[in-house]
Design an enzyme around this catalytic site. Structure first.
Site, PDB file in Angstrom:
ATOM      1  CE  LYS A  13      -1.119 -33.588  31.279  1.00  9.69           C
ATOM      2  NZ  LYS A  13      -1.478 -32.565  32.280  1.00  9.69           N
ATOM      3  NE  ARG A  88       3.527 -35.511  35.120  1.00 12.76           N
ATOM      4  CZ  ARG A  88       2.228 -35.725  34.889  1.00 12.76           C
ATOM      5  NH1 ARG A  88       1.834 -36.532  33.949  1.00 12.76           N
ATOM      6  NH2 ARG A  88       1.349 -35.113  35.624  1.00 12.76           N
ATOM      7  NE  ARG A 127      -9.012 -33.748  37.474  1.00 11.41           N
ATOM      8  CZ  ARG A 127      -7.771 -33.892  37.080  1.00 11.41           C
ATOM      9  NH1 ARG A 127      -7.485 -33.909  35.794  1.00 11.41           N
ATOM     10  NH2 ARG A 127      -6.810 -33.970  37.971  1.00 11.41           N
ATOM     11  NE  ARG A 160      -6.302 -37.266  39.299  1.00 11.21           N
ATOM     12  CZ  ARG A 160      -5.520 -36.867  38.291  1.00 11.21           C
ATOM     13  NH1 ARG A 160      -5.956 -36.980  37.044  1.00 11.21           N
ATOM     14  NH2 ARG A 160      -4.331 -36.360  38.512  1.00 11.21           N
ATOM     15  NE  ARG A 171      -1.828 -33.129  40.313  1.00 10.44           N
ATOM     16  CZ  ARG A 171      -3.139 -33.006  40.101  1.00 10.44           C
ATOM     17  NH1 ARG A 171      -3.958 -32.824  41.115  1.00 10.44           N
ATOM     18  NH2 ARG A 171      -3.615 -33.057  38.880  1.00 10.44           N
TER      19      ARG A 171
HETATM   20  P1  AP5 Z   1      -8.158 -32.511  32.435  1.00  8.84           P
HETATM   21  O1  AP5 Z   1      -8.413 -32.758  30.984  1.00  8.84           O
HETATM   22  O2  AP5 Z   1      -8.504 -33.585  33.396  1.00  8.84           O
HETATM   23  O3  AP5 Z   1      -6.656 -31.988  32.645  1.00  8.84           O
HETATM   24  P2  AP5 Z   1      -5.264 -32.766  32.591  1.00  8.84           P
HETATM   25  O4  AP5 Z   1      -4.311 -31.896  31.848  1.00  8.84           O
HETATM   26  O5  AP5 Z   1      -5.463 -34.160  32.102  1.00  8.84           O
HETATM   27  O6  AP5 Z   1      -4.890 -32.698  34.125  1.00  8.84           O
HETATM   28  P3  AP5 Z   1      -4.355 -33.840  35.122  1.00  8.84           P
HETATM   29  O7  AP5 Z   1      -4.584 -33.333  36.499  1.00  8.84           O
HETATM   30  O8  AP5 Z   1      -4.904 -35.185  34.752  1.00  8.84           O
HETATM   31  O9  AP5 Z   1      -2.868 -33.799  34.826  1.00  8.84           O
HETATM   32  P4  AP5 Z   1      -1.791 -34.282  35.751  1.00  8.84           P
HETATM   33  O10 AP5 Z   1      -0.695 -34.120  34.798  1.00  8.84           O
HETATM   34  O11 AP5 Z   1      -1.611 -33.619  37.044  1.00  8.84           O
HETATM   35  O12 AP5 Z   1      -2.289 -35.743  36.205  1.00  8.84           O
HETATM   36  P5  AP5 Z   1      -1.913 -37.191  35.692  1.00  8.84           P
HETATM   37  O13 AP5 Z   1      -3.098 -38.041  35.836  1.00  8.84           O
HETATM   38  O14 AP5 Z   1      -1.228 -37.126  34.374  1.00  8.84           O
HETATM   39  O15 AP5 Z   1      -8.941 -31.164  32.809  1.00  8.84           O
HETATM   40  C1  AP5 Z   1      -8.947 -30.676  34.137  1.00  8.84           C
HETATM   41  C2  AP5 Z   1     -10.328 -30.106  34.488  1.00  8.84           C
HETATM   42  O16 AP5 Z   1     -10.562 -28.931  33.711  1.00  8.84           O
HETATM   43  C3  AP5 Z   1     -11.494 -31.049  34.166  1.00  8.84           C
HETATM   44  O17 AP5 Z   1     -12.464 -30.889  35.168  1.00  8.84           O
HETATM   45  C4  AP5 Z   1     -12.026 -30.562  32.800  1.00  8.84           C
HETATM   46  O18 AP5 Z   1     -13.406 -30.812  32.650  1.00  8.84           O
HETATM   47  C5  AP5 Z   1     -11.729 -29.056  32.886  1.00  8.84           C
HETATM   48  N1  AP5 Z   1     -11.357 -28.478  31.590  1.00  8.84           N
HETATM   49  C6  AP5 Z   1     -10.535 -29.015  30.658  1.00  8.84           C
HETATM   50  N2  AP5 Z   1     -10.370 -28.180  29.608  1.00  8.84           N
HETATM   51  C7  AP5 Z   1     -11.118 -27.061  29.907  1.00  8.84           C
HETATM   52  C8  AP5 Z   1     -11.353 -25.823  29.210  1.00  8.84           C
HETATM   53  N3  AP5 Z   1     -10.805 -25.562  28.002  1.00  8.84           N
HETATM   54  N4  AP5 Z   1     -12.155 -24.916  29.816  1.00  8.84           N
HETATM   55  C9  AP5 Z   1     -12.724 -25.185  31.036  1.00  8.84           C
HETATM   56  N5  AP5 Z   1     -12.548 -26.322  31.726  1.00  8.84           N
HETATM   57  C10 AP5 Z   1     -11.741 -27.253  31.168  1.00  8.84           C
HETATM   58  O19 AP5 Z   1      -0.838 -37.609  36.781  1.00  8.84           O
HETATM   59  C11 AP5 Z   1      -1.194 -37.854  38.136  1.00  8.84           C
HETATM   60  C12 AP5 Z   1       0.036 -38.247  38.924  1.00  8.84           C
HETATM   61  O20 AP5 Z   1       0.598 -39.477  38.401  1.00  8.84           O
HETATM   62  C13 AP5 Z   1       1.203 -37.241  38.864  1.00  8.84           C
HETATM   63  O21 AP5 Z   1       1.057 -36.217  39.816  1.00  8.84           O
HETATM   64  C14 AP5 Z   1       2.384 -38.166  39.159  1.00  8.84           C
HETATM   65  O22 AP5 Z   1       2.466 -38.455  40.524  1.00  8.84           O
HETATM   66  C15 AP5 Z   1       2.016 -39.448  38.432  1.00  8.84           C
HETATM   67  N6  AP5 Z   1       2.499 -39.428  37.044  1.00  8.84           N
HETATM   68  C16 AP5 Z   1       1.742 -39.398  35.901  1.00  8.84           C
HETATM   69  N7  AP5 Z   1       2.513 -39.391  34.810  1.00  8.84           N
HETATM   70  C17 AP5 Z   1       3.802 -39.423  35.248  1.00  8.84           C
HETATM   71  C18 AP5 Z   1       5.068 -39.394  34.600  1.00  8.84           C
HETATM   72  N8  AP5 Z   1       5.159 -39.341  33.260  1.00  8.84           N
HETATM   73  N9  AP5 Z   1       6.184 -39.429  35.374  1.00  8.84           N
HETATM   74  C19 AP5 Z   1       6.107 -39.510  36.729  1.00  8.84           C
HETATM   75  N10 AP5 Z   1       4.945 -39.504  37.409  1.00  8.84           N
HETATM   76  C20 AP5 Z   1       3.804 -39.457  36.678  1.00  8.84           C
HETATM   77 MG    MG Z   2      -5.271 -36.094  32.968  1.00 11.27          MG
END
Ligand code: AP5
Ligand code: MG
Length: 217
Positions: A13, A88, A127, A160, A171
């Site tokens: 994402k 979410r 990552r 992270r 997660r």
């Molecule tokens: P990356 O692009 O970083 O993936 P992502 O989908 O953004 O993953 P996140 O871990 O950021 O999602 P998340 O939903 O757990 O975390 P968030 O910060 O939103 O890619 C991942 C890795 O893969 C990278 O190293 C990249 O280089 C590699 N990659 C990408 N595409 C690739 C490909 N095609 N091929 C190979 N490699 C690839 O949330 C964190 C925390 O915040 C949550 O756990 C929760 O506690 C809280 N939170 C956030 N939003 C909410 C909400 N709406 N409601 C409640 N709590 C929330």
């Molecule tokens: Mg992300």
């Protein structure tokens, strides 16, 4: 254009939002990045959010919705935005509908990136994130040009806290229970577009752009 990037942790994402925002000249609104900014500044919201984020659980809906609402109400989002990591839960999806109505806007589409769990674990374990601009890298799949340094802003890269094996597992469980039901919800609303997220980063961007160009704003 108001677009949602929906997908499990590690589906890409953040990686794709950054590219699409540049191409489409839209602001990137990522709830996880907003929370991490609060953590860094040690605000009350940041302290509350930390207790959930560290366990891999979702931050409660009321605070999350209020935070995103404030962000979407700013003037730079008037022409649209790419939402990453929000909504979410069903309650967040309903709150977003209401909020867009209040703003006189509507959702253009929901882009769902499908990636199997074993691939997600591999991606999250390797990552690295820029401490300054939050751009994501991967030690094998998307390494920076210079070790530990962001290509975009020369910021320092870090791992992270929630990218540890136990928290990654939590997660993924939370995603399957609380967020995956939104796939059906948006399918029912005729807004869902699925892409294969388990291909190269550039190819995923191409698939997403092809869909976005076919959508009417
Ligand atoms: P990356 O692009 O970083 O993936 P992502 O989908 O953004 O993953 P996140 O871990 O950021 O999602 P998340 O939903 O757990 O975390 P968030 O910060 O939103 O890619 C991942 C890795 O893969 C990278 O190293 C990249 O280089 C590699 N990659 C990408 N595409 C690739 C490909 N095609 N091929 C190979 N490699 C690839 O949330 C964190 C925390 O915040 C949550 O756990 C929760 O506690 C809280 N939170 C956030 N939003 C909410 C909400 N709406 N409601 C409640 N709590 C929330
Ligand atoms: Mg992300």
């Amino acid at each position: 254009m108001y677009l949602i990037l929906l997908g499990p942790p590690g589906s890409g994402k953040g990686t794709q939002a950054e590219r699409l925002c540049k191409q489409l000249d839209l602001p990137h609104v990522a709830s996880g990045d907003l929370f991490r900014d609060h953590l860094k500044r040690e605000t009350d919201l940041g302290k509350l959010a930390r207790s959930y984020i560290d366990k891999g659980q979702l931050v409660p809906d009321d605070v999350t919705i209020a935070m995103v609402k404030e962000r979407l109400s700013r003037s730079d989002c008037r022409g649209g935005t790419i939402l990453d990591g929000f909504p979410r839960t069903q309650a967040q999806a309903e709150a977003l509908d209401l909020l867009l109505q209040e703003l006189g806007q509507q959702l253009t589409g929901v882009l769902f990136m499908a990636v199997p769990d074993d691939v997600l674990i591999e991606r999250l374990s390797g990552r690295r994130i820029c401490r300054n601009c939050q751009a994501p890298y991967h030690v094998l799949f998307s390494p920076p040009r210079e070790a530990q340094t962001c290509d975009l802003c020369s910021g320092e890269l870090y791992q992270r806290d929630d990218d540890q094996p136990e928290t990654i597992k939590a997660r993924l469980d939370v995603y399957h229970k609380q967020t995956a039901p939104l796939i059906k919800f948006y399918k029912g609303a005729n807004l869902l577009h699925e892409v294969d997220g388990n291909i190269g980063i550039d190819q995923v961007t191409d698939s997403l752009l092809t869909i976005i160009r076919s959508l009417q704003p």
